[in-house]
Design a protein around this motif. Structure first.
Motif, PDB file in Angstrom:
ATOM      1  N   TRP A 138       0.616  -1.143   0.302  1.00  0.00           N
ATOM      2  CA  TRP A 138      -0.372  -0.573  -0.135  1.00  0.00           C
ATOM      3  C   TRP A 138       0.630   1.241  -0.360  1.00  0.00           C
ATOM      4  CZ3 TRP A 138      -3.958   3.011  -0.360  1.00  0.00           C
ATOM      5  CH2 TRP A 138      -4.375   4.291  -0.313  1.00  0.00           C
ATOM      6  N   LEU A 190      -8.118  -1.080  -8.303  1.00  0.00           N
ATOM      7  CA  LEU A 190      -7.446  -1.547  -6.697  1.00  0.00           C
ATOM      8  C   LEU A 190      -8.847  -2.391  -6.524  1.00  0.00           C
ATOM      9  CD1 LEU A 190      -5.405   0.960  -4.269  1.00  0.00           C
ATOM     10  CD2 LEU A 190      -4.653  -0.542  -6.716  1.00  0.00           C
ATOM     11  N   GLY A 380      -1.182  -1.162  -9.308  1.00  0.00           N
ATOM     12  CA  GLY A 380      -1.975  -2.160  -8.322  1.00  0.00           C
ATOM     13  C   GLY A 380      -1.023  -3.393  -9.539  1.00  0.00           C
TER      14      GLY A 380
END
Length: 424
Positions: A138, A190, A380
Motif C-alpha cells: 500500500w 485496486l 496496482g
C-alpha cells in the motif's frame, strides 16, 4: 503588508483538513471487522507520513508549477510540469521569509493547506481494499500514485495560474474531481486488481464498531468546513457561503439516505446516517461556492438517495469495494460535479439556458476518472505481480492485524493473572 487575519484563517483551515485523515481512520476502522481495524487505520496514518514528506520534497513543485513567481518550469505546462525552484520548497521558503510581503498570506500557508488535500485523497483510496492489503505494498502504491496521478491532477484543478481546468472554465471549488473522483476511480481499479474478499456477499461483512463510524463521520464533517470554506483562501463572503452549504447539503443527504433505508429495509441505521453525511459532503465539495443554499440542500438530498442505491452496485457488477469508496466518493463526486452544469449560479442550464457548463463539467469528470483508473490499475497490477499486494488467504481469514502489524485492536486482560484474551 501581509494580511494576518487571512493568514490565520488559512492555517486554521489547513489544520482542520489534516484532522480529517485521522477522522477517516476512525470512519474506516469502524466499518471493517475487528481483526482488521489496526491495518485499516494504519493505511490512513501511513498516507499522512508518506505524502507529507513527498509533498514537501517535490509534490508542490509539480502541483503548482508556474504558480506565482515560478521561473524554472519544465514539462508540459497545464498537464504535467515541475518548477525546479520549488524542489524542497526552496522558493516558497524565501517568499515566506521576506521582510515585506504584500499578500493575503505567505506562500508556506498555501503550501500547508494544499498538502492536506493530497494526504486525504490517498487515504480515501484505502477503503476500497480493506481487509486484504499488505501495508508495505500500500505504501509503495501510495508513493507512486500520488506522484504520477494526484500531483498532476491537483495542478489541473487547483493551479489557477496555468491549470488545465481553469483554462477550460470548469467549476470545482474544493476538489470534487481532484479528490473524490480521483480517489474513487483509483479505488475501483485496486478493488479489481486485488479481487474479492473471502466470503464476499451482501451482508457477509458487518461493521464491527458503529460508534467509531459515527465518531469518524463527525470528525470528517468538522474538518470539511476547512476543506470547503478554506479553499477560498480568505475569510470573506464566498467562504461563508461555502460554510453554509457544507452544513446544509450533508444534513439533507443524511435525511435522503435514511429515508431510503427506512422505505427499503424498514430501519434507519447509524451507518446509514454516517454514510449519508459523507455522501453529501462529497457532492457539495465542487459546488459549495457556486450554489445558493436552497440548491445545495437539493444536491445533498439527491446525493444521499443516489449514493444509498449506488453502494449496492458492487454486488451486481461483481467488484469488492470494501467500504464503498466507489459508491460514495466516485458516484458522489461525479454527481456533484455534473449538478453544477444545471444549477451553478450564472452558468448552469437553468440560469443560462445553455448546456455549455454541463459539457465542461462532464469532460473534467471523465478525464480525471479515466486517468486515475488506468494508472492506478497499472500500478496496482504491477505491484501484485511482483511483490504481491494482497495478503495470504489464511492471514485474511485469521485477521491481518496480527499478520501484518503484530498487534490486535482489542485485548482484555484478566485482573488476576493478566492473561490476554483476544476479543473476536
Amino acid at each position: 503588508m501581509l494580511d494576518q487575519g487571512n493568514t490565520a484563517f488559512v492555517l486554521i483551515m489547513a489544520a482542520l483538513v489534516l484532522f480529517m485523515t485521522p477522522g477517516l481512520a476512525f470512519f474506516y476502522g469502524g466499518l471493517v471487522k475487528a481483526k482488521s481495524v489496526i491495518s485499516m487505520m494504519m493505511m490512513s496514518f501511513g498516507a499522512i507520513a508518506l505524502v507529507g514528506v513527498l509533498w514537501v520534497l517535490y509534490g508542490y513543485a509539480i502541483a503548482f508549477a508556474n504558480h506565482g513567481a515560478g521561473t524554472n518550469v519544465a514539462g508540459i505546462v497545464g498537464f504535467f510540469s515541475i518548477d525546479w525552484n520549488q524542489i524542497g520548497l526552496g522558493q516558497a521558503f524565501e517568499e515566506s521569509q521576506a521582510s515585506t510581503i504584500n499578500a493575503a498570506y505567505p506562500s508556506m500557508a498555501f503550501v500547508g493547506f494544499q498538502a492536506t488535500f493530497a494526504i486525504i485523497t490517498v487515504a480515501l483510496i484505502s477503503g476500497a481494499i480493506a481487509d486484504r492489503a499488505k501495508f508495505g505494498a500500500w505504501m509503495i502504491f501510495s508513493g507512486i500514485w500520488v506522484t504520477v496521478v494526484y500531483f498532476p491532477v491537483a495542478s489541473w484543478v487547483f493551479n489557477l495560474t496555468s491549470g488545465m481546468f481553469a483554462t477550460w472554465g470548469v467549476i470545482d471549488f474544493a476538489g470534487g474531481t481532484a479528490v473524490h473522483i480521483n480517489a474513487g476511480a483509483a479505488g475501483l481499479a485496486l478493488a479489481i486488481v486485488l479481487g474479492k474478499r473471502v466470503g464476499f456477499a451482501k451482508g457477509a461483512h458487518k461493521p464491527h464498531n458503529p460508534p467509531f463510524v459515527l465518531l469518524g463521520a463527525a470528525i470528517l464533517w468538522f474538518g470539511w468546513f476547512g476543506f470547503n470554506a478554506g479553499s477560498e483562501g480568505a475569510a470573506d463572503g464566498v467562504a461563508a457561503l461555502a460554510w453554509v452549504n457544507t452544513l446544509a447539503a450533508p444534513a439533507a443527504a443524511v435525511l435522503g439516505w435514511l429515508l431510503i433505508e427506512k422505505i427499503r429495509d424498514g430501519k434507519a441505521t447509524s451507518i446509514g446516517a454516517a454514510s449519508g453525511a459523507v455522501a453529501g459532503l462529497v457532492a457539495i465539495t465542487p459546488a459549495c461556492a457556486a450554489l445558493t443554499p436552497g440548491w445545495g440542500i437539493l444536491l445533498g438530498f439527491l446525493a444521499g438517495v443516489i449514493c444509498c442505491f449506488a453502494i449496492d452496485w458492487k454486488y451486481r457488477l461483481g467488484f469488492d469495494d470494501s467500504l464503498d469508496v466507489v459508491g460514495v466518493h466516485l458516484v458522489g463526486g461525479i454527481f456533484g460535479t455534473l449538478y453544477l452544469g444545471f444549477f451553478a449560479n450564472g452558468s448552469g442550464l437553468i440560469f443560462s439556458g445553455s448546456f455549455e457548463q454541463l459539457g465542461k463539467q462532464a469532460t473534467a469528470a471523465a478525464v480525471v476518472g479515466l486517468y486515475s483508473f488506468v494508472l492506478a490499475f497499472v500500478i496496482g497490477f504491477a505491484i501484485e505481480k511482483t511483490i504481491g499486494f494482497r495478503v495470504k488467504t489464511e492471514d485474511e481469514v485469521a485477521g491481518i492485524d496480527t499478520a501484518v502489524h503484530g498487534e490486535e485492536g482489542y485485548v482484555l486482560y484478566e485482573e488476576r493473572d493478566e492473561t490476554p484474551i483476544s476479543v473476536r
